[in-house]
Design an enzyme around this catalytic site. Structure first.
Site, PDB file in Angstrom:
ATOM      1  N   SER A 120      31.635  35.202  41.492  1.00 54.37           N
ATOM      2  CA  SER A 120      32.947  35.408  42.084  1.00 54.37           C
ATOM      3  C   SER A 120      33.836  34.159  42.005  1.00 54.37           C
ATOM      4  CB  SER A 120      32.771  35.875  43.527  1.00 54.37           C
ATOM      5  OG  SER A 120      33.971  36.260  44.112  1.00 54.37           O
ATOM      6  N   ASP A 258      40.309  36.227  41.596  1.00 54.46           N
ATOM      7  CA  ASP A 258      39.189  35.291  41.544  1.00 54.46           C
ATOM      8  C   ASP A 258      38.409  35.556  40.259  1.00 54.46           C
ATOM      9  OD1 ASP A 258      38.284  37.779  42.357  1.00 54.46           O
ATOM     10  OD2 ASP A 258      36.731  36.983  43.659  1.00 54.46           O
ATOM     11  N   ASP A 260      35.748  37.167  39.355  1.00 55.60           N
ATOM     12  CA  ASP A 260      35.290  38.501  38.960  1.00 55.60           C
ATOM     13  C   ASP A 260      36.308  39.588  39.287  1.00 55.60           C
ATOM     14  OD1 ASP A 260      34.904  38.462  41.724  1.00 55.60           O
ATOM     15  OD2 ASP A 260      33.107  39.711  41.635  1.00 55.60           O
ATOM     16  N   ASP A 262      37.586  40.974  41.932  1.00 54.32           N
ATOM     17  CA  ASP A 262      37.535  41.955  43.011  1.00 54.32           C
ATOM     18  C   ASP A 262      38.452  41.544  44.160  1.00 54.32           C
ATOM     19  OD1 ASP A 262      36.015  39.854  43.988  1.00 54.32           O
ATOM     20  OD2 ASP A 262      34.300  41.085  44.573  1.00 54.32           O
TER      21      ASP A 262
END
Length: 468
Positions: A120, A258, A260, A262
């Site tokens: 992340s 960010d 990743d 999400d």
């Protein structure tokens, strides 16, 4: 389908001590350190295969594997795919793609489960592993515990067959098409100039493709991943970078993800930063006006600003709070059948469309609201009046119970007494980093800073040094 009975059987049948693998959001660690070595990742893949789809139920099932842009993702992807194939699964490699894309693809492709290799917002040396069930939701605690038990078991998982590993070459197109389907048909973002900070992460292709398709003029930054520059002075953890880019370009909106993707963070035309609470406020107001906010309730964590409670009360709605972590928000949303929830950090769940935090889908929903109401982002954000907050992230040597330190306990009690009826104090450990998270909220910002200084000093004496 997930075999929950098998998972429970493993929980009860295996009694040896187990080191905790899972945190608040999957498994996190440093590449080439346990459990993120090639051999351990192969074993983990086999353990996951055994728990989530036991051999007796396995008929050439497939698994979707995606990752972010970290260099370590290459060998971890190869190791995890090898472990799954050795357990008899066919593996579809989606390559660098957002975490929510794997959630969507797992369900839409009727896969046995989905795997994401990502840490992340963490630095590039870190990596992580997240799992999604066949319905696209993250795994319940019972299954995570069963995976841990199986991973630490000396037993080997032997399959009668082997699977194949193939590239899922059109995974990006599938996901972008889905994201676009969440926007009202015929809606155009033509006339909007949007600055994108993509954190040199997993959204470097998907978000530009979607926004260009909808007619927006985009200026793209941090979209050239090289394996080591993910989240490096860019992305949603560095809002000051996006703010400066928006002001310099004269754009209507800034958008950052960010690593990743999400999460989402927005910046309005004046340079003001909108976090997850702002986004929830805008979305809730829109859904209430259309009588589409299910149960007139929004789910958020204990970290969300009390101003959100006040706004929802004025709208005739309620804020339901959960523990920190988007999975806890989603669990509560499923229990109560809610369609809007999220975290201050930018994990937003529009559950009419998604099963997890989705930065792209969230962005599209807010942009759609702005376009349909003919309001700027700056105008929309004025609906939420926030209480002052003081947030500290304090590096610790180890995560010991706070209660065992009397002077720290006394400092916390003193702050709570000062803020009684007018604010709150929240102290917890990060689930993904060696840090204590301290949040104070109340009417007086100077008072909050003073109280936070006292508590931080006690934390550093007791547990470590350093803050950010």
């Amino acid at each position: 389908m997930l075999d929950l009975l098998s998972a429970i059987c493993y929980l009860s049948a295996i009694s040896f001590p187990v080191t905790k693998l899972f945190g608040t959001d999957g498994i996190r660690g440093i590449a080439n350190e346990e459990p993120f070595t090639a051999s351990s990742v192969i074993k983990l893949a086999q353990a996951v295969a055994h728990v989530l789809a036991p051999a007796e139920n396995q008929l050439k099932q497939k698994v979707i594997v995606g990752r972010d842009t970290r260099a370590s993702g290459d060998f971890l992807e190869a190791a995890f795919a090898a472990g799954l194939a050795s357990a008899g699964f066919d593996v579809l490699l989606a390559g660098p793609i957002p975490t929510p894309a794997v959630a969507y693809l797992t369900a839409s492709q009727e896969a046995a489960f989905g795997v994401v290799l990502s840490a992340s917002h963490n630095p590039f040396r870190d990596n992580g592993i997240k799992f999604f069930g066949p319905d696209g939701y993250k795994l319940p605690d019972e299954l995570e515990e069963a995976i841990e038990k199986r991973f630490y078991s000396p037993a080997n998982y032997v399959s009668d067959s082997v699977g194949r590993i193939r590239s899922f070459s059109d995974a990006t197109e599938h996901y972008v098409t889905f994201a676009l389907s969440t926007v009202p048909k015929g809606l155009s973002f033509k006339g909007l100039k949007i600055v994108l900070d993509l954190a040199n992460g997993a959204a470097y292709q998907t978000t530009p493709l979607a926004l260009e398709h909808l007619g927006a003029a985009i200026e793209v930054h941090s979209a050239e991943p090289n394996g080591t520059n993910i989240n490096e002075k860019c992305g949603s953890t560095h809002p000051e970078v996006l703010r400066d880019l928006v002001l310099k370009s004269g754009a209507n909106i800034g958008l950052a993800h960010d690593g990743d993707a999400d999460r989402i963070l927005l910046v309005d035309e004046s340079g003001a930063v909108l976090d997850g609470d702002d986004i929830l406020a805008i979305a809730a107001n829109s859904l209430v006006s259309r009588e589409e906010l299910r149960s007139k309730t929004v789910a958020a964590t204990i970290m969300s600003n009390f101003g959100l409670d006040a706004l929802l009360h004025d709208l005739g709605a309620t804020l339901l709070r959960t523990k920190v972590g988007d999975r806890h928000v989603v669990e509560k949303m499923r229990q109560k059948d809610l369609n809007l929830g999220g975290e201050q950090s930018g994990h937003i769940i529009f559950r009419d469309f998604t099963t997890t935090g989705d930065g792209l889908v969230s962005a599209l929903q807010i942009l759609a609201i702005a376009t349909q109401t003919n309001q700027s982002l700056g105008e929309l954000r004025k609906i939420l009046t926030k209480f002052p907050q003081e947030l500290r992230n304090i590096t610790v040597r180890q995560k010991l119970p706070f209660e065992q330190f009397p002077t720290l306990k006394s400092s916390l009690e003193s702050a709570e007494a000062v803020l009684a009826g007018k604010g709150r104090v929240v102290l917890r450990y990060s689930g993904t980093e060696p840090k204590a998270r301290l949040l104070l909220e109340g009417p007086d910002a100077d008072q909050l800073r003073s109280l936070a200084d006292d508590i931080q000093a006690e934390i550093q004496k007791a547990l470590g040094q350093g803050a950010e």
